[in-house]
Scaffold this motif. Structure first.
Motif, PDB file in Angstrom:
ATOM      1  N   ILE A   1       0.791  -1.391   0.008  1.00  0.00           N
ATOM      2  CA  ILE A   1       0.109   0.056  -0.175  1.00  0.00           C
ATOM      3  C   ILE A   1       0.981   1.237  -0.064  1.00  0.00           C
ATOM      4  O   ILE A   1       1.760   1.454   0.685  1.00  0.00           O
ATOM      5  N   ILE A   2       0.592   2.195  -0.935  1.00  0.00           N
ATOM      6  CA  ILE A   2       1.370   3.378  -0.896  1.00  0.00           C
ATOM      7  C   ILE A   2       0.487   4.640  -0.856  1.00  0.00           C
ATOM      8  O   ILE A   2      -0.769   4.671  -1.464  1.00  0.00           O
ATOM      9  N   PRO A   3       0.721   5.501   0.076  1.00  0.00           N
ATOM     10  CA  PRO A   3      -0.482   6.599   0.528  1.00  0.00           C
ATOM     11  C   PRO A   3      -0.216   7.752  -0.471  1.00  0.00           C
ATOM     12  O   PRO A   3       0.833   7.699  -1.348  1.00  0.00           O
ATOM     13  N   ALA A   4      -1.346   8.368  -0.774  1.00  0.00           N
ATOM     14  CA  ALA A   4      -1.284   9.404  -1.724  1.00  0.00           C
ATOM     15  C   ALA A   4      -2.240  10.470  -1.640  1.00  0.00           C
ATOM     16  O   ALA A   4      -3.204  10.315  -0.845  1.00  0.00           O
ATOM     17  N   TRP A   5      -2.143  11.614  -1.909  1.00  0.00           N
ATOM     18  CA  TRP A   5      -2.988  12.816  -2.027  1.00  0.00           C
ATOM     19  C   TRP A   5      -3.333  13.177  -3.443  1.00  0.00           C
ATOM     20  O   TRP A   5      -2.659  13.002  -4.344  1.00  0.00           O
ATOM     21  N   GLY A   6      -4.472  13.643  -3.314  1.00  0.00           N
ATOM     22  CA  GLY A   6      -5.040  13.877  -4.793  1.00  0.00           C
ATOM     23  C   GLY A   6      -6.021  15.342  -4.752  1.00  0.00           C
ATOM     24  O   GLY A   6      -6.451  15.617  -3.784  1.00  0.00           O
ATOM     25  N   PHE A   7      -6.228  15.712  -6.137  1.00  0.00           N
ATOM     26  CA  PHE A   7      -6.945  16.993  -6.295  1.00  0.00           C
ATOM     27  C   PHE A   7      -7.629  16.527  -7.573  1.00  0.00           C
ATOM     28  O   PHE A   7      -7.300  16.484  -8.652  1.00  0.00           O
ATOM     29  N   ASP A   8      -8.951  17.081  -7.631  1.00  0.00           N
ATOM     30  CA  ASP A   8     -10.047  16.970  -8.720  1.00  0.00           C
ATOM     31  C   ASP A   8     -10.465  18.305  -8.752  1.00  0.00           C
ATOM     32  O   ASP A   8     -10.795  19.145  -7.983  1.00  0.00           O
ATOM     33  N   VAL A   9     -10.906  18.724 -10.183  1.00  0.00           N
ATOM     34  CA  VAL A   9     -11.725  19.867 -10.639  1.00  0.00           C
ATOM     35  C   VAL A   9     -12.643  19.268 -11.486  1.00  0.00           C
ATOM     36  O   VAL A   9     -12.038  18.556 -12.721  1.00  0.00           O
ATOM     37  N   ASP A  10     -13.824  19.345 -11.461  1.00  0.00           N
ATOM     38  CA  ASP A  10     -14.869  18.746 -12.036  1.00  0.00           C
ATOM     39  C   ASP A  10     -15.660  19.944 -12.654  1.00  0.00           C
ATOM     40  O   ASP A  10     -16.205  20.768 -11.905  1.00  0.00           O
ATOM     41  N   TYR A  11     -16.214  19.649 -13.990  1.00  0.00           N
ATOM     42  CA  TYR A  11     -17.147  20.576 -14.665  1.00  0.00           C
ATOM     43  C   TYR A  11     -18.412  19.623 -14.978  1.00  0.00           C
ATOM     44  O   TYR A  11     -18.280  18.984 -15.904  1.00  0.00           O
ATOM     45  N   TYR A  12     -19.469  20.188 -14.313  1.00  0.00           N
ATOM     46  CA  TYR A  12     -20.801  19.441 -14.667  1.00  0.00           C
ATOM     47  C   TYR A  12     -21.506  20.263 -15.884  1.00  0.00           C
ATOM     48  O   TYR A  12     -21.945  21.547 -15.722  1.00  0.00           O
ATOM     49  N   PHE A  13     -21.447  19.839 -17.063  1.00  0.00           N
ATOM     50  CA  PHE A  13     -22.012  20.616 -18.175  1.00  0.00           C
ATOM     51  C   PHE A  13     -23.706  19.849 -18.649  1.00  0.00           C
ATOM     52  O   PHE A  13     -24.252  20.203 -19.436  1.00  0.00           O
ATOM     53  N   HIS A  14     -23.862  18.400 -17.858  1.00  0.00           N
ATOM     54  CA  HIS A  14     -25.170  17.773 -18.221  1.00  0.00           C
ATOM     55  C   HIS A  14     -25.508  17.278 -16.938  1.00  0.00           C
ATOM     56  O   HIS A  14     -24.509  17.142 -16.012  1.00  0.00           O
ATOM     57  N   SER A  15     -26.631  16.958 -16.627  1.00  0.00           N
ATOM     58  CA  SER A  15     -27.221  16.411 -15.419  1.00  0.00           C
ATOM     59  C   SER A  15     -26.376  15.220 -15.334  1.00  0.00           C
ATOM     60  O   SER A  15     -26.517  14.463 -14.138  1.00  0.00           O
TER      61      SER A  15
END
Length: 180
Positions: A56-70
């Motif tokens: 197991i390798i620890p990780a940090w993440g970051f996301d940016v999401d753009y909702y263009f439809h339901s």
């Protein structure tokens, strides 16, 4: 790997064709942007550090999401492994020093809080950069109108050299919604 991608694509197409409307009251859709901070653990079956196998390798993440439809959104997902490790590739050892990954993905939202995603990505590392395919799923729990906590699982196949499974907890915050 191709079979897995074909299966996921087939599932998404059939799910969208047969998905029933949610029983809860439907909101009027408006485009929006959401950001997420993720704490995760990656399981890399071929990883080791010196003589010791690393599961197991620890990780940090970051996301940016753009909702263009339901039902559809696009996202840029990034993560940083917090440990160095090596993998064996055809008798040669490939060192991975704190690799950083970036992947543009497309989400299909099967239900309001449950989505599947897939897309290409790149793992950047000082020894060798790798191309990969990523598929995953996320289920979120709404805490307020603009904040969610989500559980996610993702599979990455890095140029047929090694695979990883990442399990994470995301803290999602909507930062923009188009006003009408």
């Amino acid at each position: 790997m191709k079979n897995v991608l074909i299966f996921i694509l087939g599932f998404l197409v059939s799910a969208s064709a047969f998905a029933q409307e949610e029983e809860e009251e439907k909101e009027e859709f408006a485009p929006q942007i959401r950001v997420a901070l993720i704490t995760a653990n990656s399981h890399v079956p071929k990883a080791f550090e010196g003589d010791k196998k690393v599961a197991i390798i620890p990780a940090w993440g970051f996301d940016v999401d753009y909702y263009f439809h339901s039902r559809w959104s696009v996202a840029l997902q990034a993560d940083l492994k917090l440990q160095s490790f090596e993998v064996e590739d055809e008798g040669a050892f490939l060192e991975r020093n704190y690799p950083f990954s970036l992947a543009p993905v497309v989400h299909y939202h099967l239900k309001r809080h449950w989505s599947f995603y897939a897309g290409p990505g790149w793992e950047f590392e000082k020894n060798e950069n790798l191309y990969f395919w990523k598929i995953g799923s996320e289920y979120s729990f709404e805490m307020s109108e603009t904040f969610e906590i989500a559980l996610s699982i993702a599979y990455e196949n890095k140029q047929e050299i090694y695979d990883s499974w990442t399990f994470g907890i995301a803290f999602n915050k909507r930062i923009w919604k188009k006003s009408e």
